[in-house]
Design an enzyme around this catalytic site. Structure first.
Site, mmCIF file in Angstrom:
data_model
loop_
_atom_site.group_PDB
_atom_site.id
_atom_site.type_symbol
_atom_site.label_atom_id
_atom_site.label_comp_id
_atom_site.label_asym_id
_atom_site.label_seq_id
_atom_site.Cartn_x
_atom_site.Cartn_y
_atom_site.Cartn_z
ATOM 1 N N ASP A 428 -7.730 6.952 2.035
ATOM 2 C CA ASP A 428 -6.666 5.847 3.006
ATOM 3 C C ASP A 428 -5.274 6.052 2.404
ATOM 4 O O ASP A 428 -5.093 6.933 1.833
ATOM 5 C CB ASP A 428 -6.953 4.390 2.227
ATOM 6 C CG ASP A 428 -6.641 3.447 3.305
ATOM 7 O OD1 ASP A 428 -5.990 3.790 4.222
ATOM 8 O OD2 ASP A 428 -6.966 2.294 3.035
ATOM 9 N N GLU A 431 -0.982 8.996 5.260
ATOM 10 C CA GLU A 431 -0.333 9.289 6.351
ATOM 11 C C GLU A 431 0.805 10.258 6.059
ATOM 12 O O GLU A 431 1.145 11.268 7.073
ATOM 13 C CB GLU A 431 0.466 7.947 7.039
ATOM 14 C CG GLU A 431 -0.443 7.106 7.871
ATOM 15 C CD GLU A 431 -1.442 6.311 7.193
ATOM 16 O OE1 GLU A 431 -2.432 6.277 7.460
ATOM 17 O OE2 GLU A 431 -1.007 5.938 5.800
ATOM 18 N N ASP A 504 -5.666 -0.893 10.343
ATOM 19 C CA ASP A 504 -5.564 -2.317 9.876
ATOM 20 C C ASP A 504 -5.349 -3.192 11.136
ATOM 21 O O ASP A 504 -4.207 -3.487 11.564
ATOM 22 C CB ASP A 504 -4.487 -2.481 8.952
ATOM 23 C CG ASP A 504 -4.904 -1.694 7.592
ATOM 24 O OD1 ASP A 504 -5.985 -1.431 7.399
ATOM 25 O OD2 ASP A 504 -3.871 -1.325 6.908
#
Length: 818
Positions: A428, A431, A504
């Site tokens: 997670d 990015e 999300d």
């Protein structure tokens, strides 16, 4: 962001552009400003090196490379010098080409294969692609490729602009929200932590610069393999043009020929790869929350599933399982003996999946940080300071996953987790996300596998290289067991290393609709193993919304419920009756259909077929399907139309051409038509293609719980010839790569008074069961005789639903029903 130099984008007169540039240079005032753009000018020279053709206008050079009979690559070098040829998305460029040749015509040069031709117009360097069978122009430049010098960073902004045909529509581009059809919209690719993103919000978490265009019932694809911040405009600024451009790097794109969308996607997958076969348990139901802790809470969740007999294969550990959010550690207060806990969960059929983020806490007493620091594994900025930013552990440094040495080190860090019994890893925040700043500064340097680059170049592939290191590390540590990995961020080709979810999201009906479209879009963009946070990550769903989401999730390749820690818990039983029973029914359906779902995954892995197929892919010649986005096929035999409106108990469904059976009632409906279908809360419209053979397992509480003694084969009668596939293997090893698998092809042929079924076998795997339990649906005649390989079967029966049943050995070759 507006395209740099937009003010001359629409100028078609090359001489006017050149004259303007000369005036610019001769004027001492104008010379203080940068030249806006430079365009290719007329072709002056052509050279050939094997399957590569080099065209020059005297300064700039364009390489046109014949990759295969259906794929052609185009590269631009503004001053005639190409960058080194390297791509994280495309491991091997050249494929098999039967024939190709270069022909000079009066107005153009033509490079042809037996399928497609690339035309380079001499006068203005316009490039177009033509179907050799129909002679239809599939993709055509609206202006020459062009560039603009980047005064701040060096290199160039690079641009391509193509004609946008009337009624041409566009699909794909991966991780985008909003409507399926991209026509009239503008997009940016820059991997972004997009918490609670909205409809049409852009950019999101992943970059997949690949789209499919459809016009005049034919399809083609464009893959713009550029990892810098890139942009796509599908007729928004000018309805007659579509453009793609980037802030740096090369203008390098692949033209991928159709003529069907399925062909385009399969050929794109031949470039970027397919997803490896996942462990079969990964296709089961997964339960997650931020976060389940302490250990007693985890065990209560596990007991909640087993006591209610609701199937579940995996329980997740979000960041709170760690010691102060330090990756590869455990909070011993909450989890005093994680090895013992993981074993107890495994004994009850639960796999353990843990989260690992890229941010490593700056702490000289933390072994991971000490190793990374000692070996210089962390990213540095241009002035040689370490890249530091705050995420969950506080002040962190970040590994450079573009360095193969760092990837190997990172993969080895999972050793203790694997030895404890952890079955899957969830990457997670990759990015990469940084609190406050959003992400890394542009001047961070990356190894880029020896090809060097700043973060401008590496940003969009950072997450992909992180999950690559995770997947490769787990594969080594687990020996012959298949890893299960998830990544939030990625780039084209990430499907070779992990599955994804849409990020999300929000507990709302709008996000239910959005997630349905996103998963379809990801599938036709080459990323098949995708799902949503069932029920929404943030905010609160009611029982109806959660149940409708479970129903959609049953037919999402990745099925996981996940929620934020500041929301109410949302397990399948959280909303009471009747929701608990309905949720259980659909999760059980997922497990009943497991052999079909697994077979569809094999068709993706081996043949490149997308798992989810929107209606436009099924019937691209029907222009109405370019705007239908609720329905999709899972594989080619099951059509799903989820309920996406609050309070809805029915809906209109379009069925593609052919005949379709209502999964629940077995009613036979004609395709190429809309039907109004009742859908009270306990059902969802599901249809099976006539002629399909759908394998079914008994319901299990987790994959592998029961020894399979027989497989039910549901055969849906047809008067046509239809093929179905059924794939089986060990389910958790790589033995399938050595042909240790069983691929069964069933051919169904029917008429008004008979039905024949043929079976062909491929592979070296032998399932343990011996029997098929046939369930025939929709036979329109009275059955008098049944023959299996010429031997009459007399023990058959018709049940209360008018379904015809009998058993036979799994190794039959031919069944005749009269």
């Amino acid at each position: 962001m507006e395209e740099p130099g937009k003010e001359i984008e629409n100028k078609e007169n090359i001489n006017e552009i050149v004259e303007e540039s000369v005036q610019h240079l001769n004027n001492p005032v104008l010379a203080l400003k940068p030249i806006v753009k430079k365009y290719l000018t007329p072709v002056q020279k052509v050279e050939q090196e094997d399957n590569r053709f080099y065209f020059s206008d005297g300064e700039a050079k364009v390489e046109i490379r014949v990759v295969s009979n259906e794929i052609i690559r185009v590269r631009l070098a503004p001053h005639g010098v190409f960058l080194e040829d390297f791509s994280y998305a495309v491991p091997v460029v050249d494929q098999k080409v039967s024939t190709f040749n270069l022909e000079e015509l009066e107005e153009s040069y033509v490079i042809s294969t037996n399928t497609v031709s690339c035309h380079v117009r001499k006068a203005d360097f316009h490039i177009s692609f033509v179907d050799n069978q129909t002679h239809m122009i599939m993709s055509e430049d609206a202006s020459p490729m062009h560039w603009e010098e980047n005064a701040d960073f060096g290199g160039y902004y690079v641009f391509a602009t193509k004609k946008c045909n009337p009624e041409e529509n566009f699909f794909g581009l991966g991780d985008k929200s909003g409507n399926m059809n991209l026509r009239g919209r503008h997009f940016q690719n820059w991997n972004t932590d997009a918490y609670s993103f909205g409809w049409d919000q852009d950019p999101l978490y992943r970059t997949i610069p690949f789209y499919t265009g459809v016009h005049q019932s034919a399809a083609y694809g464009i893959f713009f393999d550029n990892t810098f911040r890139s942009y796509f405009d599908f007729g928004r600024e000018d309805n007659d043009k579509t453009s793609f451009w980037a802030d740096g790097g090369e203008l390098q794109y692949y033209y991928i020929h159709g003529p069907h969308m399925m062909d385009v996607v399969k050929r794109y997958q031949s470039l970027t790869g397919t997803h490896p076969m996942p462990p079969k348990w990964a296709l089961g139901y997964h339960q997650c929350r931020w976060s389940y802790y302490p250990e007693s809470k985890v065990k209560a969740i596990a007991e909640g599933f087993r006591s209610r007999s609701i199937p579940c294969d995996a329980i997740y550990f979000d960041i709170d399982y760690m010691d102060g959010y330090r990756c590869f550690t455990w909070n011993k207060k909450h989890f005093p003996d994680p090895r013992k806990m993981i074993k107890e969960l495994a004994d009850d059929g639960f796999k353990t999946v843990v989260m690992i983020d890229p941010g490593i806490k700056v702490d000289d007493n933390y072994w991971v940080f000490k190793e990374g620091k000692a070996n210089n594994y962390f990213c540095r900025r241009s002035d040689d300071y370490f890249m530091e930013g705050h995420v969950w552990p506080g002040r962190c440094q970040f590994p450079d996953f573009t360095n193969p040495v760092v990837r190997d080190w990172w993969g080895g860090l999972y050793k203790e987790l694997v030895e404890m019994g952890v079955a899957g890893v969830w990457n997670d925040m990759n990015e990469p996300a940084v609190f406050g700043a959003g992400t890394f500064p542009n001047d961070v340097r990356h190894n880029y596998d020896g090809f060097r680059g700043s973060h401008r170049k590496a940003h969009n592939i950072y997450g992909m290289q992180m999950v690559r290191s995770t997947y490769d590390g787990l594969k080594k540590l687990m020996r012959n067991k298949r890893p299960f990995t998830i990544t939030r961020a990625g780039y084209s080709g990430m499907q070779r290393y992990g599955c994804v979810w849409t990020g999300d999201n929000v507990a709302s009906w709008e996000h239910l609709k959005m997630g349905n479209i996103q998963c379809q879009r990801m599938s036709v963009s080459g990323v098949p193993f995708c799902g949503t946070d069932i029920g929404g990550f943030s905010e609160e769903p009611d029982g109806e919304l959660f149940t409708r989401w479970i129903q959609l999730g049953t037919f999402s390749p990745f099925m996981r419920a996940h929620s934020a820690g500041d929301t109410s818990e949302r397990e399948p039983w959280s909303f009471g009756e009747p929701f608990t029973s309905i949720n259980k029914k659909f999760i059980e359906l997922r497990y009943r259909l497991m052999p079909y779902l697994y077979s569809v995954f094999w068709e993706h892995h081996r043949y490149g077929f997308p798992i989810l197929r929107p209606l436009v892919m099924l019937e691209q010649e029907n222009i109405s399907n370019h705007f239908r986005q609720d329905e999709f096929a899972y594989g080619d035999k099951i059509l799903v139309c989820p309920i996406l409106e609050q309070g809805a108990v029915s809906r209109t469904v379009y069925l593609p051409k052919g005949e379709w059976y209502n999964f629940w009632s077995h009613d036979l409906l004609n395709g190429d038509a809309e039907h109004h279908i009742e859908a009270p809360l306990e059902t969802m419209p599901i249809f099976v293609k006539a002629g399909a053979v759908i394998p079914e397992y008994p319901v299990m509480q987790y994959v592998g719980e029961k020894h399979i003694e027989e497989v039910m084969l549901n055969v849906y009668f047809t008067t046509h010839e239809v093929n179905s596939f059924f794939f089986e293997d060990h389910g958790d090893t790589f033995a399938y790569e050595q042909d240790i698998y069983s691929e069964k092809k069933f051919t169904v042929k029917g008429s008004a008074n008979h039905l024949d079924i043929y079976q062909q076998l491929e592979g070296l795997y032998t399932p343990n069961y011996e029997w098929y339990n046939f369930n025939f649906i929709g036979i329109p005649f009275e059955v008098n005789k049944v023959y299996v390989d010429g031997v009459e079967v007399k023990d058959f029966q018709v049940d209360e639903h008018n379904c015809f049943r009998f058993k036979t050995n799994k190794n039959f070759s031919e069944i005749q029903i009269r």
